[in-house]
Design a protein around this motif. Structure first.
Motif, short mmCIF file in Angstrom:
data_model
loop_
_atom_site.label_atom_id
_atom_site.label_comp_id
_atom_site.label_asym_id
_atom_site.label_seq_id
_atom_site.Cartn_x
_atom_site.Cartn_y
_atom_site.Cartn_z
N GLY A 271 0.81 -1.22 0.00
CA GLY A 271 0.00 0.00 0.00
C GLY A 271 0.84 1.26 0.00
O GLY A 271 0.31 2.37 0.18
N ALA A 272 2.15 1.12 -0.22
CA ALA A 272 3.06 2.27 -0.15
C ALA A 272 2.77 3.32 -1.23
O ALA A 272 3.00 4.51 -1.02
N VAL B 209 7.36 7.47 -2.45
CA VAL B 209 6.56 7.08 -1.29
C VAL B 209 7.01 7.80 -0.02
O VAL B 209 6.27 7.81 0.97
N GLN B 210 8.17 8.43 -0.04
CA GLN B 210 8.68 9.16 1.13
C GLN B 210 8.13 10.58 1.19
O GLN B 210 7.65 11.02 2.23
N PHE B 211 8.20 11.31 0.08
CA PHE B 211 7.82 12.73 0.08
C PHE B 211 6.66 13.07 -0.85
O PHE B 211 6.29 14.22 -0.95
N GLN C 260 9.28 18.68 -1.50
CA GLN C 260 10.35 17.70 -1.66
C GLN C 260 9.92 16.50 -2.52
O GLN C 260 10.69 15.56 -2.69
N ALA C 261 8.71 16.54 -3.05
CA ALA C 261 8.23 15.43 -3.89
C ALA C 261 9.22 15.19 -5.03
O ALA C 261 9.63 16.12 -5.70
N GLY C 262 9.60 13.94 -5.19
CA GLY C 262 10.56 13.57 -6.22
C GLY C 262 11.97 13.40 -5.70
O GLY C 262 12.85 12.94 -6.41
#
Length: 181
Positions: A55-56, A76-78, A87-89
């Motif tokens: 589900g990440a 999946v982190q940002f 910070q996406a990507g």
């Protein structure tokens, strides 16, 4: 319980998962089905299937979308909807980076590749879907899959701005990503 059973099956046999179904909402609405190429990039296909089974990828946005080139997602982190998207990507998962699995498959329309940094062995969780051919990527990035249904949904994903294709405002989101056989 179903996710646990699927994770155990994936661990026992990476080839058990043959693809993923991505439900997209935003400017694009619908489902994208991707055939994961376990015979071409077994480590990368296993990683995407495992993250999907956990589900990440649920709630992760398309953060970089370049007209005539590709739509990138999978941070999946940002990259979760509702988080600070600045910070996406820039993130990945809590799993180690993967070694490159280059092949002779060209980056044509509908091909799915693994995003990475300058280091060829830095792919982790992010992937991109090609709008058009990008043969300059051939032999430089790992091909991990191919869109088999829903290319119309891919074509409708909200485009980013500028040379890097950063999506401004409300991005399209993968509301759920499930493993399909």
């Amino acid at each position: 319980m179903r996710k646990l059973a699927l994770l155990l099956a994936l661990a026992a046999s990476p080839a058990a998962a043959t693809g993923i179904a991505i439900k997209v909402e935003g400017e694009a609405n619908g489902t994208i089905t991707i055939d994961l190429l376990e015979d071409v990039a077994p480590g990368h296909a296993e990683r995407i299937a495992a993250l999907a089974a956990e589900g990440a990828y649920d709630g992760v946005v398309f953060h970089r979308v370049i007209e005539g080139f590709m739509a990138q997602t999978g941070d999946v982190q940002f990259g979760k909807m509702g988080q600070d998207m600045r910070q996406a990507g820039m993130g990945g998962s809590d799993k180690p980076d993967l070694n490159a699995e280059f092949s002779d498959i060209p980056f044509d329309r509908g091909v799915v590749g693994m995003a990475r940094s300058q280091n060829p062995d830095s792919a982790n969780s992010q992937f991109f879907i090609m709008f058009d051919e990008g043969h300059f990527l051939n032999g430089q990035y790992t091909v991990v899959g191919r869109v088999t249904e829903g290319m119309d949904v891919v074509d409708a994903i909200k485009r980013g701005r500028g040379q890097n294709g950063a999506v401004v405002g409300q991005p399209d989101v993968m509301t759920s990503v499930t493993v399909v056989e």
